[in-house]
Design an enzyme around this catalytic site. Structure first.
Site, PDB file in Angstrom:
ATOM      1  N   HIS A 124       0.857  -1.188   0.000  1.00 37.56           N
ATOM      2  CA  HIS A 124       0.000   0.000   0.000  1.00 37.56           C
ATOM      3  C   HIS A 124       0.893   1.237   0.000  1.00 37.56           C
ATOM      4  CE1 HIS A 124      -1.650   3.248   2.676  1.00 37.56           C
ATOM      5  NE2 HIS A 124      -2.585   3.212   1.758  1.00 37.56           N
ATOM      6  N   ASN A 126       0.370   5.773  -0.361  1.00 39.95           N
ATOM      7  CA  ASN A 126      -0.388   6.954  -0.746  1.00 39.95           C
ATOM      8  C   ASN A 126       0.390   8.201  -0.345  1.00 39.95           C
ATOM      9  OD1 ASN A 126      -1.826   8.547   1.687  1.00 39.95           O
ATOM     10  ND2 ASN A 126      -1.690   6.370   2.219  1.00 39.95           N
ATOM     11  N   HIS A 162      12.362  -1.283   3.968  1.00 42.85           N
ATOM     12  CA  HIS A 162      12.688  -0.234   4.938  1.00 42.85           C
ATOM     13  C   HIS A 162      13.912   0.567   4.506  1.00 42.85           C
ATOM     14  CE1 HIS A 162       9.839  -0.533   8.257  1.00 42.85           C
ATOM     15  NE2 HIS A 162       9.765  -1.832   7.996  1.00 42.85           N
ATOM     16  N   GLY A 276     -15.831  11.362  -1.888  1.00 41.02           N
ATOM     17  CA  GLY A 276     -14.951  10.698  -2.842  1.00 41.02           C
ATOM     18  C   GLY A 276     -15.674   9.619  -3.636  1.00 41.02           C
TER      19      GLY A 276
END
Length: 292
Positions: A124, A126, A162, A276
């Site tokens: 994921h 964003n 990471h 949305g």
């Protein structure tokens, strides 16, 4: 007097253009992975992107929903949006700078990728820009291996992911990575199960150092880091065969994804309350899922 000055509108335009270009580049990378997938493990035709523009029902704006359903990528949604609108009184009370003027502008990209192969982690990402009388960036990226054997902090994919997120943070401020890593660990946590959703990454919100150009460059670096690291992770795992046991474990772990997104995720709640697009907001749901 509106807080949406010409300078703010120009900044939102730049952010929107960047998010839309990143959407196209990530889909191009996924289509390349679809082409590389060996047919003996992934029968069928390589998946291709479908774009679905949409218009807001409230305010001004909309976005482009992007979807890919293929033989390697079981389901991917990469969506962009931009809005000029007003917060409801309830939401305005929660947003910095919106107490006197509820007007805001925003631009964002949000993605979720659910691979078919249980060895390939779900991911994921964003990033977004939002401005009221105050402006800020938010976002991040987190990785969710589906199989318990991969969910260690010492696992190769964990270290690789990471390292990419730290490389995005360190040139701007070496304190950001440990701060945003800890925030990600705290945010993507399932209290009712007392476990993390995945192996983390970074998460930041209301990020405003006082230097727009620095913060925008940092947000672009997060997108670039994701675009570089995730295809590497996919290529490192996509050749592994799997069976019914691995697929079952994957679908149960996907259930944790559903639980988090519907119970705790702020982005889901914000999108639904702010008018949305329902299809894009809920596209984070896995295509197949199971509970024990």
């Amino acid at each position: 007097m509106s807080s949406l000055t010409p300078e703010i509108m120009e900044r939102r335009g730049r952010a929107q253009e960047w998010f839309e270009s990143l959407q196209r580049r990530i889909f191009a990378a996924l289509e390349q992975l679809e082409d590389e997938a060996p047919p003996e493990l992934y029968p069928g035709a390589p998946g291709r992107t479908e774009y679905k523009p949409w218009t807001r029902e409230t305010g001004v704006g909309g976005g482009t929903g992007g979807f890919l359903r293929g033989r390697l990528i079981e389901k991917a949604g990469i969506h962009t949006s931009a809005a000029t609108a007003k917060f409801s009184p309830e939401m305005a009370a929660q947003m910095p700078g919106a107490d006197k003027d509820p007007s805001y502008v925003s631009a964002s990209i949000s993605l979720i990728i659910h691979p078919l192969n249980p060895w390939v982690p779900t991911v994921h990402m964003n990033t977004r820009f939002l401005s009221t009388a105050e402006s800020w960036f938010g976002g991040g990226a987190d990785l969710t291996p589906m199989l318990d054997v991969q969910r260690s902090q010492d696992a190769d994919d964990t270290k690789l992911f990471h390292a990419a997120m730290q490389a995005a943070c360190d040139p701007y401020d070496p304190e950001w990575y440990p701060k945003y890593k800890a925030w990600c660990d705290e945010y993507f946590y399932l209290p009712h199960r007392q476990e993390m959703r995945g192996i983390g990454g970074i998460f930041y919100d209301r990020h405003n150092s006082g230097d727009f150009e620095k913060d925008f460059a940092f947000t672009r670096a997060v997108g670039e880091a994701f675009l570089e690291v995730y295809p590497k992770i996919v290529r490192g795992q996509m050749m592994k065969p799997w069976g019914e046991a691995e697929r079952r474990e994957q679908m149960v772990r996907r259930g944790r994804y559903v639980e988090f997104n519907l119970l705790y995720d702020r982005g889901t709640m914000f999108g639904l309350k702010a008018g949305g697009n329902i299809e894009t907001i809920l596209s984070s749901m896995p295509p197949m899922v199971a509970w024990p």
